[in-house]
Write an enzyme that holds these catalytic residues in place. Structure first.
Site, PDB file in Angstrom:
ATOM      1  N   SER A 210       0.831  -1.185   0.000  1.00  0.00           N
ATOM      2  CA  SER A 210       0.000   0.000   0.000  1.00  0.00           C
ATOM      3  C   SER A 210       0.879   1.253   0.000  1.00  0.00           C
ATOM      4  CB  SER A 210      -0.945  -0.035   1.209  1.00  0.00           C
ATOM      5  OG  SER A 210      -1.938   0.962   1.108  1.00  0.00           O
TER       6      SER A 210
ATOM      7  N   ASP B 294      -7.379  -4.267  -7.594  1.00  0.00           N
ATOM      8  CA  ASP B 294      -6.982  -3.326  -6.541  1.00  0.00           C
ATOM      9  C   ASP B 294      -7.101  -1.885  -7.042  1.00  0.00           C
ATOM     10  OD1 ASP B 294      -5.845  -1.966  -4.449  1.00  0.00           O
ATOM     11  OD2 ASP B 294      -4.074  -3.247  -4.308  1.00  0.00           O
TER      12      ASP B 294
ATOM     13  N   HIS C  53      -5.502 -16.721   3.529  1.00  0.00           N
ATOM     14  CA  HIS C  53      -4.357 -15.828   3.322  1.00  0.00           C
ATOM     15  C   HIS C  53      -4.886 -14.469   2.881  1.00  0.00           C
ATOM     16  CE1 HIS C  53      -1.364 -19.050   3.517  1.00  0.00           C
ATOM     17  NE2 HIS C  53      -2.147 -19.761   2.727  1.00  0.00           N
TER      18      HIS C  53
END
Length: 635
Positions: free
Chosen positions: A135, A197, A318
């Site tokens: 990020s 994303d 995960h």
């Protein structure tokens, strides 16, 4: 490996290398650990001869950050020295800029003692340093990598740097991307991006109009990093008009992808390679325009919720990025039913690539533009090694041009005029013979300009500028051609309009070739066996070993002319210092026989200057201060 270049000639090579190593999994493990630590922190680890440094993704999640989404030049923060090798190439395409918030955060890290100690420990201990972050923490990793690459090249260090990021926002503008390609650092940056994303796409949109939604989104991610329970926050996001937020970003990405030239409608631009991941596998692209188009196409058929969840979503016990890093090693082992593929190898490859990116090959509305995007990325140029081979053929074809210059120089050196190579061309450049020389200079210059352009675009092999064949050929060309370019400059009196050649008239081509040669000399100086085996010359060099020698002669002539007319001792002093310094330099070259015989011709500019300088010194008042300035022995 030299720090200034990457060993990866293509995105496929980089992806294959990463899939065969534990670098991605280990990097993500440390990113997860850093994200669970306190904000604005980093985590260090080591494996063998590799040092890892991971930055927390919490570090810039700050609702009060006023400079988020604003690009600034490096000198605005007075940190251009940290990134001194990212200078612009002198054209009109713009200044290198990075996001102000991300740059401010990096500078805070750079000032910290614990950060500096960790970097110094890594530099003294490891052969390879991997910088990573998730990020917004990924941007600190990228800026740290740029700083380290600049620093290591300045000290000619063999330590290699690799930056692996996950879900990184865009860092800077197109000029930053071009600067990294010029330095051949593109292969040192790999950005792993989940196909949906939204964070890597955020900065295509003007963030000032999206601040309320963005602040809530950052808060959502900050809490989500600490807890896998997302349902409550997802529902809250849906109440805050996030369909419009997502739609604005999607439109901006589409505009950037469809605009002519790519970056015209976007202030921010991707750098390095992008590894797009899906549950089906991954594809890797290193052409920025193709990266933007793929970012757009992957968003076309998705919902807003899936896009902003994808940054942190948990998948099969995960995190999404953790799952992808484990999956990547299987990408190159996966097999599908070959009967379902076209007989065309290209179509089969396109089918596999689209499937790996998560794009449905049967959806023509998206798959056809995606195929065009992949084709554009693949056909931007030949493979680097193949480009090397074609340049070698071109080099052989222009060798007669260089041979004719050598023949011309030999004729000048043997001429009864005793002017020498430089002064003959300067005086008779309009004659028929010198016109042929001009044509050869033009052809040679065009060839080396093409070589430089290809090197800056990463179209040549990563070690191209270290190969003796090319370094020696470029240096030989420079020693032979630049004296004539200098002669043309002063014959046309361009120094009276622009200033002297070295600072105001030197072609960028010679500046770059000079850097290539100086880098080779610097590396050779670090090898003791090279210094021990160096032999002194027994005869004068075929070409003066300083391609700028004649430009220095012209400056010395100017200094001497001014000194003869100057009456003010304060103004005379620096002129005498400059003249004495040049005389010492020229005598050193002569003693080492690094001058060509044309320099010492009876009527050459240098010989006439030396005679005039000696005559001037003999008439100069013999005061102690004057003697010291002129270099004379007053005893």
């Amino acid at each position: 490996m030299e720090v200034e270049s990457s060993p990866f000639e293509s995105s496929e090579m980089l992806a294959s290398f990463l899939a065969s190593t534990p670098f991605l999994e280990e990097s993500w493990r440390l990113c997860s650990f850093a994200n669970s630590a306190k904000p604005r922190s980093f985590v260090a680890d080591q494996h063998g001869e590799i040092g890892y440094l991971a930055f927390s993704g919490f570090q810039v999640i700050d609702r009060s950050e006023p400079s988020r989404g604003t690009l600034v030049a490096l000198d605005e923060f007075r940190c251009e020295q940290l990134f001194s090798l990212l200078e612009c190439d002198g054209d009109s395409k713009g200044t290198v800029k990075v996001d102000a918030g991300f740059l401010r955060l990096f500078l805070e890290f750079h000032k910290r003692r614990d950060f500096q100690r960790q970097i110094q420990e890594f530099l003294g201990k490891f052969k390879m340093i991997i910088l990573t972050g998730h990020s917004y923490g990924a941007t600190t990793a990228s800026l740290t990598a740029l700083w380290l690459l600049s620093y290591l090249q300045s000290i000619v260090s063999p330590i290699s740097v690799l930056c692996l990021t996950f879900g990184t926002p865009l860092l800077g503008n197109e000029s930053l991307c071009r600067a990294i390609l010029r330095k051949r650092w593109g292969g040192s940056f790999c950005n792993v991006v989940s196909k949906l994303d939204v964070v890597p796409r955020l900065f295509f949109a003007p963030l000032t109009s999206l601040t309320p939604q963005l602040d809530l989104l950052l808060q959502f991610w900050q809490v989500a990093m600490a807890s896998p329970i997302l349902d409550q926050f997802v529902e809250e996001l849906r109440k805050q008009n996030f369909d419009e937020f997502f739609g604005n970003i999607k439109d901006c990405v589409r505009d950037a992808a469809q605009s002519e030239g790519g970056a015209k409608n976007s202030l921010y631009w991707p750098l390095g390679s992008y590894l797009f991941c899906s549950e089906e596998g991954a594809i890797c692209l290193d052409n920025a325009a193709s990266v933007v188009k793929m970012m757009h196409l992957m968003l076309e058929a998705v919902s807003p919720a899936s896009s902003y969840e994808d940054h942190l979503k948990f998948f099969q016990d995960h995190t999404k990025y953790g799952y992808y890093t484990k999956l990547l090693s299987l990408q190159f082992l996966k097999r599908i039913n070959i009967n379902s593929l076209s007989e065309s190898s290209y179509e089969a490859g396109a089918f596999l690539t689209l499937q790996s990116s998560g794009i449905d090959p049967q959806d023509n509305n998206i798959s056809e533009p995606a195929k065009d995007c992949l084709q554009m990325a693949r056909h931007m140029g030949r493979a680097p090694n193949l480009n090397n081979a074609h340049l070698a053929i071109k080099l052989s074809k222009i060798t007669p041009c260089r041979a004719q210059l050598e023949w011309y120089k030999a004729r000048c050196d043997e001429s009864v005029d005793q002017l020498g190579y430089y002064d003959t061309f300067k005086k008779f450049a309009v004659s028929r013979r010198e016109s042929t020389v001009n044509m050869n200079l033009f052809r040679l210059g065009a060839f080396w300009d093409e070589v430089i352009r290809m090197a800056e675009r990463n179209e040549l092999s990563h070690d191209f500028h270290r190969r003796s064949k090319w370094i020696n050929a470029s240096h030989s060309y420079m020693l032979l051609a630049e004296p004539l370019e200098i002669a043309r400059y002063y014959r046309r009196d361009m120094h009276k309009e622009k200033g002297h050649y070295i600072k105001h008239g030197r072609n960028r081509r010679f500046q770059i070739l000079d850097k290539w040669w100086n880098r080779k000399v610097a590396l050779a100086a670090q090898e003791p066996q090279q210094n021990n085996n160096k032999l002194s010359r027994s005869q004068y060099a075929s070409s003066t070993q300083d391609s700028l020698f004649w430009a220095k002669v012209e400056e010395a002539k100017d200094w001497l002319e001014k000194a003869e007319k100057e009456k003010d001792p304060n103004k005379l002093e620096p002129l005498l210092k400059n003249l004495n310094s040049f005389e010492t330099y020229a005598k050193e070259l002569d003693a080492k026989k690094e001058l060509s015989i044309d320099v010492l011709a009876k009527k050459s500019s240098y010989t006439l200057w030396a005679e005039k300088w000696e005559a001037f010194k003999s008439k100069f008042p013999q005061s102690p201060s004057a003697c010291a300035l002129s270099g004379m022995d007053c005893d």
